[in-house]
Design a protein around this motif. Structure first.
Motif, mmCIF file in Angstrom:
data_model
loop_
_atom_site.group_PDB
_atom_site.id
_atom_site.type_symbol
_atom_site.label_atom_id
_atom_site.label_comp_id
_atom_site.label_asym_id
_atom_site.label_seq_id
_atom_site.Cartn_x
_atom_site.Cartn_y
_atom_site.Cartn_z
ATOM 1 N N GLY A 1 0.622 -1.294 -0.053
ATOM 2 C CA GLY A 1 -0.033 -0.224 0.051
ATOM 3 C C GLY A 1 0.862 1.394 0.042
ATOM 4 N N SER A 2 2.088 0.999 -0.024
ATOM 5 C CA SER A 2 3.090 2.436 -0.086
ATOM 6 C C SER A 2 2.747 3.236 -1.328
ATOM 7 C CB SER A 2 4.379 1.831 -0.081
ATOM 8 O OG SER A 2 5.449 2.788 -0.041
ATOM 9 N N VAL A 3 2.914 4.516 -1.137
ATOM 10 C CA VAL A 3 2.905 5.403 -2.345
ATOM 11 C C VAL A 3 4.054 6.336 -2.146
ATOM 12 C CG1 VAL A 3 0.632 5.779 -2.167
ATOM 13 C CG2 VAL A 3 1.628 7.277 -0.903
ATOM 14 N N LEU A 4 5.127 5.779 -1.602
ATOM 15 C CA LEU A 4 6.254 6.387 -1.535
ATOM 16 C C LEU A 4 7.049 6.539 -2.809
ATOM 17 C CD1 LEU A 4 7.687 5.342 1.991
ATOM 18 C CD2 LEU A 4 6.597 7.547 1.379
ATOM 19 N N ALA A 5 7.714 7.684 -3.222
ATOM 20 C CA ALA A 5 8.244 7.730 -4.684
ATOM 21 C C ALA A 5 9.506 6.872 -4.464
ATOM 22 C CB ALA A 5 8.692 9.260 -4.905
ATOM 23 N N ASN A 6 10.419 6.797 -3.652
ATOM 24 C CA ASN A 6 11.722 6.079 -3.783
ATOM 25 C C ASN A 6 11.906 5.813 -2.174
ATOM 26 O OD1 ASN A 6 14.016 5.337 -4.678
ATOM 27 N ND2 ASN A 6 15.072 6.982 -3.871
ATOM 28 N N VAL A 7 12.285 4.556 -2.047
ATOM 29 C CA VAL A 7 12.978 3.999 -0.792
ATOM 30 C C VAL A 7 14.172 3.334 -1.060
ATOM 31 C CG1 VAL A 7 12.699 2.462 1.092
ATOM 32 C CG2 VAL A 7 10.917 3.825 0.363
ATOM 33 N N GLU A 8 15.438 3.709 -0.810
ATOM 34 C CA GLU A 8 16.750 3.116 -1.479
ATOM 35 C C GLU A 8 17.454 2.661 -0.083
ATOM 36 O OE1 GLU A 8 17.980 6.608 -3.610
ATOM 37 O OE2 GLU A 8 19.433 6.969 -2.401
ATOM 38 N N ILE A 9 18.200 1.893 -0.380
ATOM 39 C CA ILE A 9 19.442 1.302 0.484
ATOM 40 C C ILE A 9 20.651 1.292 -0.114
ATOM 41 C CG2 ILE A 9 18.574 -1.220 -0.143
ATOM 42 C CD1 ILE A 9 19.865 -1.905 2.884
ATOM 43 N N ARG A 10 21.418 2.052 0.309
ATOM 44 C CA ARG A 10 22.849 2.393 -0.113
ATOM 45 C C ARG A 10 23.907 1.320 0.725
ATOM 46 N NH1 ARG A 10 23.651 8.417 -1.800
ATOM 47 N NH2 ARG A 10 21.512 8.798 -2.923
ATOM 48 N N ALA A 11 24.637 0.675 0.022
ATOM 49 C CA ALA A 11 25.796 -0.246 0.681
ATOM 50 C C ALA A 11 27.003 0.757 0.948
ATOM 51 C CB ALA A 11 26.121 -1.431 -0.193
ATOM 52 N N LEU A 12 27.747 0.877 2.151
ATOM 53 C CA LEU A 12 28.857 1.689 2.475
ATOM 54 C C LEU A 12 29.905 0.898 2.697
ATOM 55 C CD1 LEU A 12 26.996 3.897 5.005
ATOM 56 C CD2 LEU A 12 27.402 4.259 2.551
ATOM 57 N N GLY A 13 30.646 0.614 3.710
ATOM 58 C CA GLY A 13 31.825 -0.301 3.767
ATOM 59 C C GLY A 13 32.947 0.207 3.116
ATOM 60 N N GLY A 14 33.942 -0.521 2.960
ATOM 61 C CA GLY A 14 35.051 -0.118 2.187
ATOM 62 C C GLY A 14 35.765 1.100 2.749
ATOM 63 N N ALA A 15 36.243 1.954 1.927
ATOM 64 C CA ALA A 15 36.873 3.166 2.570
ATOM 65 C C ALA A 15 35.987 4.162 3.409
ATOM 66 C CB ALA A 15 37.526 3.963 1.354
ATOM 67 N N PHE A 16 34.644 3.755 3.267
ATOM 68 C CA PHE A 16 33.806 4.533 4.026
ATOM 69 C C PHE A 16 34.273 4.465 5.616
ATOM 70 C CE2 PHE A 16 30.734 4.680 0.347
ATOM 71 C CZ PHE A 16 30.857 5.968 0.187
ATOM 72 N N ASP A 17 34.579 3.353 5.700
ATOM 73 C CA ASP A 17 35.007 2.931 7.177
ATOM 74 C C ASP A 17 36.297 3.349 7.834
ATOM 75 O OD1 ASP A 17 32.496 1.292 7.367
ATOM 76 O OD2 ASP A 17 33.116 -0.404 7.104
ATOM 77 N N ARG A 18 37.029 3.829 6.874
ATOM 78 C CA ARG A 18 38.535 3.955 7.442
ATOM 79 C C ARG A 18 38.723 5.708 7.834
ATOM 80 N NH1 ARG A 18 39.837 0.417 3.017
ATOM 81 N NH2 ARG A 18 40.044 1.898 1.544
ATOM 82 N N GLU A 19 39.152 5.898 8.879
ATOM 83 C CA GLU A 19 39.521 7.264 9.306
ATOM 84 C C GLU A 19 40.520 7.792 8.270
ATOM 85 O OE1 GLU A 19 38.398 9.484 11.460
ATOM 86 O OE2 GLU A 19 36.833 8.181 12.555
ATOM 87 N N PRO A 20 40.239 9.185 7.939
ATOM 88 C CA PRO A 20 41.295 9.763 7.211
ATOM 89 C C PRO A 20 42.454 10.198 7.878
ATOM 90 C CG PRO A 20 39.610 11.345 7.530
ATOM 91 C CD PRO A 20 39.070 10.079 8.096
ATOM 92 N N ALA A 21 43.651 10.451 7.344
ATOM 93 C CA ALA A 21 44.857 10.845 7.757
ATOM 94 C C ALA A 21 44.533 12.258 8.733
ATOM 95 C CB ALA A 21 45.969 11.305 6.738
ATOM 96 N N ALA A 22 43.780 13.120 8.343
ATOM 97 C CA ALA A 22 43.245 13.957 9.098
ATOM 98 C C ALA A 22 41.691 13.713 9.505
ATOM 99 C CB ALA A 22 43.358 15.385 8.457
ATOM 100 N N GLY A 23 41.554 13.610 10.768
ATOM 101 C CA GLY A 23 40.225 13.192 11.141
ATOM 102 C C GLY A 23 39.184 14.114 11.008
ATOM 103 N N ASN A 24 37.939 13.810 11.067
ATOM 104 C CA ASN A 24 36.727 14.758 10.847
ATOM 105 C C ASN A 24 35.864 13.957 11.747
ATOM 106 O OD1 ASN A 24 35.493 12.890 9.136
ATOM 107 N ND2 ASN A 24 36.720 13.619 7.320
ATOM 108 N N ALA A 25 34.520 14.782 11.817
ATOM 109 C CA ALA A 25 33.378 14.509 12.506
ATOM 110 C C ALA A 25 32.352 13.666 11.824
ATOM 111 C CB ALA A 25 32.556 15.786 13.010
ATOM 112 N N VAL A 26 32.541 13.111 10.555
ATOM 113 C CA VAL A 26 31.557 12.309 9.878
ATOM 114 C C VAL A 26 31.200 11.032 10.832
ATOM 115 C CG1 VAL A 26 31.222 10.653 7.824
ATOM 116 C CG2 VAL A 26 32.367 12.928 7.711
ATOM 117 N N SER A 27 29.944 10.868 10.892
ATOM 118 C CA SER A 27 29.232 10.072 11.977
ATOM 119 C C SER A 27 29.210 8.564 11.651
ATOM 120 C CB SER A 27 28.045 10.703 12.412
ATOM 121 O OG SER A 27 27.058 10.730 11.169
#
Length: 396
Positions: A279-305
């Motif tokens: 019964g959904s009328v939502l235009a879009n429901v999406e699931i994005r896969a993260l992982g890989g480099a998304f999980d690694r802290e950069p050399a200069a850290g930041n507040a990405v949650s």
């Protein structure tokens, strides 16, 4: 008076009644230094204005799924690329310098070495700490990719989700992907098989050769009958063709939730919430896969949650105020239904006006330690909470 800052109005949060609205729309300068592999972009520029400069230089940046989104706001919220993300991480991870005007009217040129606490907070903390007027970020020698979208009938959602779920652990970091469950409008701009249709939109961004890409996604193409296949060899400037996000303004309501896992039961639940019989009328429901480099802290850290968060789900429904109750209710049903697999943190760029509306909610998005550090930086640079028309980090 408190101050709101907007460019493209991506992520509208709250009314700015009683405040000053600063719009950076006229600040559109874009400079690309091909030799140093660095771009400098002002706060009103959108990715579609940057992409031609990158193409001319034979370089790429961590642009997002929608070229109409503003570069600076996207990057301050982390910036999740549908092509380079699992290889290189978040856009925020590659910022060299930011120019920011703080609440006291002072101009700061901030780097990881100059005012490192403010640098850390700005990148991931969104618009809580000042008006960022310009950023400088790294570019990469990428000129092409293999990718785009494959559309399947919505009735085959269960098969496509299961095939994607099984396929994900088999691919490397050069592959970034997502699945959109879409109820498309009946508009002439869409090809006939998609016009007004309920579809499953599988998105692929792959940095290897087209030949390897064909083999890579063969199991996904075989999951169900294909309506339209738009995957192929493309120039980097065509990165928007991976998601094909709408570009025209529209009234909408949205919600998001990050997931700690995506199991067979999670997939079945998503089918129950959004599939043919939902019964959904939502235009879009999406699931994005993260992982890989998304999980690694950069050399200069930041507040990405969202380091260590493997999936993010984002949904929206199109409609005006007369449909608000229906759309908000259906979005809440999706978020609540996926609660058993929800991660503790959230993605700043996907937060809606209905999410993280109080300090406790914002603390939940960032986690207690990260939020405490953000609040301390806020106390130093904006003690009166001048910048508060956002998902607000309150001064410690």
């Amino acid at each position: 008076m408190p101050v709101a800052v907007k460019a493209t109005a991506h992520q509208v949060v709250s009314s700015a009644r009683g405040g000053i609205l600063v719009t950076t729309t006229r600040m559109r300068a874009v400079t690309v230094d091909a030799q140093r592999r660095v771009a400098r972009v002002e706060a009103g520029a959108r990715w579609r204005e940057v992409l031609p400069h990158l193409a001319e230089a034979g370089l790429a940046a961590l642009a997002g799924s929608a070229p109409d989104v503003g570069v600076v706001g996207y990057t301050l919220g982390g910036g999740q690329s549908p092509l380079l993300g699992r290889t290189l991480g978040y856009a925020a991870d590659h910022v060299r310098r930011l120019t920011v005007v703080t609440a006291d009217g002072e101009v700061h040129r901030v780097t990881a070495d100059v005012e490192p606490d403010l640098y850390w907070a700005l990148l991931g903390g969104k618009g809580n700490f000042g008006v960022v007027t310009e950023i400088e970020f790294d570019l990469f020698p990428v000129t092409r990719f293999y990718g785009g979208g494959v559309y399947f009938p919505g009735e085959r959602l269960a098969e496509v989700l299961e095939a994607w779920r099984i396929w994900l652990p088999t691919v490397g970091e050069e592959t970034t992907s997502s699945v959109g469950i879409q109820r498309l409008p009946d508009l002439p701009v869409l090809p006939e098989p998609l016009r007004g249709a309920f579809v499953v939109h599988l998105r692929i961004g792959y940095l290897g050769s087209a030949e390897d890409g064909e083999r890579l996604i063969a199991p996904l193409r075989a999951a169900a009958p294909v309506l339209v296949d738009l995957v192929g060899e493309k120039p980097f400037a065509s990165i928007g063709e991976i998601h094909l996000d709408p570009v025209d303004p529209m009234p909408y309501y949205d919600r998001s939730v990050c997931l700690a896992e995506f199991t067979e039961k999670t997939a079945r639940t998503l089918v129950e919430l959004t599939g043919t019989d939902s019964g959904s009328v939502l235009a879009n429901v999406e699931i994005r896969a993260l992982g890989g480099a998304f999980d690694r802290e950069p050399a200069a850290g930041n507040a990405v949650s969202t380091r260590g968060v493997p999936f993010v789900v984002f949904g929206f429904g199109v409609g005006g105020p007369d449909q608000a109750e229906l759309l908000r209710g259906q979005l809440a049903d999706v978020v609540d239904g996926l609660a058993p697999w929800a991660a503790e943190r959230g993605m700043a760029n996907f937060l809606s006006p209905d999410e993280a509306t109080e300090a406790a909610g914002v603390r939940g998005v960032y986690g207690p330690q990260r939020y405490a550090r953000l609040a301390e930086v806020k106390r130093r640079y904006d003690p009166a909470n001048t910048f508060r028309f956002n998902h607000n980090v309150e001064p410690a």
